[in-house]
Design an enzyme around this catalytic site. Sequence first.
Site, PDB file in Angstrom:
ATOM      1  N   PRO A  57       0.788  -1.231   0.000  1.00  0.00           N
ATOM      2  CA  PRO A  57       0.000   0.000   0.000  1.00  0.00           C
ATOM      3  C   PRO A  57       0.823   1.286   0.000  1.00  0.00           C
ATOM      4  CG  PRO A  57      -0.077  -1.072   2.146  1.00  0.00           C
ATOM      5  CD  PRO A  57       0.545  -2.048   1.191  1.00  0.00           C
ATOM      6  N   ASN A  58       0.324   2.231  -0.761  1.00  0.00           N
ATOM      7  CA  ASN A  58       0.843   3.596  -0.851  1.00  0.00           C
ATOM      8  C   ASN A  58       2.130   3.714  -1.668  1.00  0.00           C
ATOM      9  OD1 ASN A  58      -1.240   4.778   0.883  1.00  0.00           O
ATOM     10  ND2 ASN A  58      -0.254   3.614   2.519  1.00  0.00           N
TER      11      ASN A  58
ATOM     12  N   ARG B 293       5.256  10.959  -2.401  1.00  0.00           N
ATOM     13  CA  ARG B 293       4.937  10.565  -1.030  1.00  0.00           C
ATOM     14  C   ARG B 293       6.155  10.759  -0.129  1.00  0.00           C
ATOM     15  NH1 ARG B 293       4.714   4.391   1.220  1.00  0.00           N
ATOM     16  NH2 ARG B 293       4.031   4.922   3.316  1.00  0.00           N
TER      17      ARG B 293
ATOM     18  N   TYR C 130      11.267   8.659   1.464  1.00  0.00           N
ATOM     19  CA  TYR C 130      11.267   7.594   0.458  1.00  0.00           C
ATOM     20  C   TYR C 130      11.999   7.951  -0.837  1.00  0.00           C
ATOM     21  CZ  TYR C 130       7.773   5.657   3.612  1.00  0.00           C
ATOM     22  OH  TYR C 130       7.131   5.165   4.726  1.00  0.00           O
TER      23      TYR C 130
ATOM     24  N   ASN D 108       8.097  -5.749  -0.822  1.00  0.00           N
ATOM     25  CA  ASN D 108       7.959  -4.550   0.014  1.00  0.00           C
ATOM     26  C   ASN D 108       6.485  -4.464   0.370  1.00  0.00           C
ATOM     27  OD1 ASN D 108       7.867  -2.167   1.357  1.00  0.00           O
ATOM     28  ND2 ASN D 108       8.950  -0.962  -0.210  1.00  0.00           N
TER      29      ASN D 108
ATOM     30  N   ALA E  38       3.175  -0.938   4.829  1.00  0.00           N
ATOM     31  CA  ALA E  38       2.634  -0.962   6.199  1.00  0.00           C
ATOM     32  C   ALA E  38       2.188  -2.364   6.636  1.00  0.00           C
ATOM     33  CB  ALA E  38       1.480   0.020   6.312  1.00  0.00           C
TER      34      ALA E  38
ATOM     35  N   GLU F   7      12.759  -9.501   1.970  1.00  0.00           N
ATOM     36  CA  GLU F   7      12.045  -8.307   2.449  1.00  0.00           C
ATOM     37  C   GLU F   7      12.794  -7.054   1.970  1.00  0.00           C
ATOM     38  OE1 GLU F   7      11.828  -8.194   6.715  1.00  0.00           O
ATOM     39  OE2 GLU F   7      10.659  -6.339   6.734  1.00  0.00           O
TER      40      GLU F   7
ATOM     41  N   HIS G  45      12.736  -2.662   1.867  1.00  0.00           N
ATOM     42  CA  HIS G  45      12.195  -1.369   2.265  1.00  0.00           C
ATOM     43  C   HIS G  45      13.098  -0.258   1.755  1.00  0.00           C
ATOM     44  CE1 HIS G  45       9.332  -3.252   4.940  1.00  0.00           C
ATOM     45  NE2 HIS G  45      10.313  -3.977   5.426  1.00  0.00           N
TER      46      HIS G  45
ATOM     47  N   ARG H 298      12.862   4.239  12.675  1.00  0.00           N
ATOM     48  CA  ARG H 298      11.641   5.061  12.662  1.00  0.00           C
ATOM     49  C   ARG H 298      10.750   4.730  13.863  1.00  0.00           C
ATOM     50  NH1 ARG H 298       9.191   4.735   6.865  1.00  0.00           N
ATOM     51  NH2 ARG H 298       8.001   6.493   7.717  1.00  0.00           N
TER      52      ARG H 298
END
Length: 144
Positions: free
Chosen positions: A11-12, A19, A24, A76, A79, A100, A102, A109
């Site tokens: 998502p996103n 964004r 990012y 990725n 969330a 994984e 990111h 964070r």
Amino acid sequence: MTQTVFVLNGPNLNLLGTREPEIYGSDTLADIEAALTEQAKALGLAIDFRQTNHEGVLVDWLHEARAAGAKAVLLNAAAYTHTSVALLDAIKAIELPVIEVHLSDPLTREEFRHISYVGMAAVDEVKGLGARSYAVALDKAAAL
Ligand code: DQA
């Protein structure tokens, strides 16, 4: 026969470029896909690159990766990384190597990003390198 690496985005991530660029970066998801497609060719691989905002669709695509005989999956999950037992179960179920990925480093964070359900089943992870995280992850997938 050319082996395929599935690259699944959650998502996103369709909003990359605009964004929170301070977190990012300014590359769009299309930029990342284009660079990864070239890299895959050079490695003798193909990629199947997708994005969805829906958790169950990611689960379906993980199942599809196995059915398609994919070499590996770069995931990725955005969330959903931090919330989704369904993704953890799917990664375990498909018996394919999942890496994984990111752009940011979730561990630096907010605390709610420190748990990774994806990481509980992934064979490896690449994070914190911006768009380059995907490139490093594809090199790792090629070496599997
Ligand atoms: C992300 C990190 C996640 O914590 C966040 O929810 C995202 C993007 C990353 O690529 O840095 O959406 O997966």
